[in-house]
Design a protein around this motif. Structure first.
Motif, PDB file in Angstrom:
ATOM      1  N   LEU A 175       0.827  -1.215   0.000  1.00  0.00           N
ATOM      2  CA  LEU A 175       0.000   0.000   0.000  1.00  0.00           C
ATOM      3  C   LEU A 175       0.857   1.259   0.000  1.00  0.00           C
ATOM      4  CD1 LEU A 175      -2.878  -1.037   2.430  1.00  0.00           C
ATOM      5  CD2 LEU A 175      -3.052  -0.563  -0.020  1.00  0.00           C
TER       6      LEU A 175
ATOM      7  N   TYR B  12       2.192   1.714  -3.465  1.00  0.00           N
ATOM      8  CA  TYR B  12       1.139   2.197  -4.359  1.00  0.00           C
ATOM      9  C   TYR B  12       0.927   3.703  -4.178  1.00  0.00           C
ATOM     10  CZ  TYR B  12      -3.629   3.529  -5.528  1.00  0.00           C
ATOM     11  OH  TYR B  12      -4.721   4.220  -5.985  1.00  0.00           O
ATOM     12  N   VAL B  13       0.803   4.134  -2.931  1.00  0.00           N
ATOM     13  CA  VAL B  13       0.568   5.552  -2.651  1.00  0.00           C
ATOM     14  C   VAL B  13       1.742   6.391  -3.152  1.00  0.00           C
ATOM     15  CG1 VAL B  13       0.386   7.253  -0.789  1.00  0.00           C
ATOM     16  CG2 VAL B  13      -1.019   5.195  -0.735  1.00  0.00           C
TER      17      VAL B  13
ATOM     18  N   SER C 107       1.943   6.333  -7.116  1.00  0.00           N
ATOM     19  CA  SER C 107       0.851   7.073  -7.755  1.00  0.00           C
ATOM     20  C   SER C 107       0.964   8.574  -7.486  1.00  0.00           C
ATOM     21  CB  SER C 107      -0.512   6.544  -7.321  1.00  0.00           C
ATOM     22  OG  SER C 107      -0.684   6.649  -5.939  1.00  0.00           O
ATOM     23  N   GLU C 108       1.422   8.955  -6.301  1.00  0.00           N
ATOM     24  CA  GLU C 108       1.622  10.380  -6.003  1.00  0.00           C
ATOM     25  C   GLU C 108       2.708  10.973  -6.895  1.00  0.00           C
ATOM     26  OE1 GLU C 108       0.236  12.563  -2.971  1.00  0.00           O
ATOM     27  OE2 GLU C 108      -1.101  11.366  -4.201  1.00  0.00           O
TER      28      GLU C 108
ATOM     29  N   TYR D 286      -2.948   8.989  -5.357  1.00  0.00           N
ATOM     30  CA  TYR D 286      -3.624   7.808  -4.808  1.00  0.00           C
ATOM     31  C   TYR D 286      -5.112   8.104  -4.769  1.00  0.00           C
ATOM     32  CZ  TYR D 286      -4.130  10.151  -0.306  1.00  0.00           C
ATOM     33  OH  TYR D 286      -4.488  11.017   0.690  1.00  0.00           O
ATOM     34  N   TYR D 287      -5.916   7.065  -4.936  1.00  0.00           N
ATOM     35  CA  TYR D 287      -7.365   7.265  -4.999  1.00  0.00           C
ATOM     36  C   TYR D 287      -8.022   6.636  -3.790  1.00  0.00           C
ATOM     37  CZ  TYR D 287     -12.145   7.168  -6.518  1.00  0.00           C
ATOM     38  OH  TYR D 287     -13.484   7.355  -6.595  1.00  0.00           O
TER      39      TYR D 287
ATOM     40  N   SER E 106      -2.406  16.216  -1.004  1.00  0.00           N
ATOM     41  CA  SER E 106      -1.419  15.191  -1.283  1.00  0.00           C
ATOM     42  C   SER E 106      -0.661  14.843  -0.027  1.00  0.00           C
ATOM     43  CB  SER E 106      -0.440  15.672  -2.329  1.00  0.00           C
ATOM     44  OG  SER E 106       0.622  14.759  -2.461  1.00  0.00           O
TER      45      SER E 106
END
Length: 131
Positions: free
Chosen positions: A38, A41-42, A45-46, A101-102, A128
């Motif tokens: 996780l 991913y964050v 994506s950021e 991130y969504y 953010s």
């Protein structure tokens, strides 16, 4: 010699790991791996959204034609629902939102347009983790 009156169950035992065959460590690794995934991913994506917004704003120069600027933003990876031309402002402003991130963060490239020409650009950040 005198016999000990402490029951065998309460006598000191040598210290051993809770689970000597490693099953406990295997079960602990799953949550750690999930948390690390996780976080990756964050972070990815950021950074990707930030780079895309900065790239779009950097590719537009003041004095450039504003023709097909909306399509250029979409092609650069801007979110369709977050990319629009605000005609109620003077000068008009094109907002292109790039989602990190969504759900959670958006990087925005705002481009001011007057008479069909780019007059200013505003890379900005709404929310953010990279603040």
């Amino acid at each position: 010699m005198a016999q000990s009156i402490i029951p065998l169950d309460l006598r000191e035992k040598p210290c051993r790991p809770v689970n000597s065959n490693g099953r406990l460590l295997k079960h602990m690794n799953k949550p750690i791996i999930i948390v690390l995934a996780l976080l990756m991913y964050v972070t990815i994506s950021e950074l990707s959204a930030k780079q895309k917004a900065e790239s779009l704003c950097g590719s537009v120069n003041i004095g450039d034609s504003a023709n097909k600027l909306l399509e250029k933003a979409i092609n650069a990876g801007a979110r369709r629902s977050g990319t629009y031309l605000d005609e109620n402002r003077s000068p008009k402003t094109l907002y292109a939102a790039f989602t990190g991130y969504y759900p959670g963060s958006d990087f925005i490239c705002g481009i001011d347009i007057a008479n069909g020409v780019v007059v200013a650009k505003h890379p900005s950040l709404i929310t953010s983790l990279l603040q």
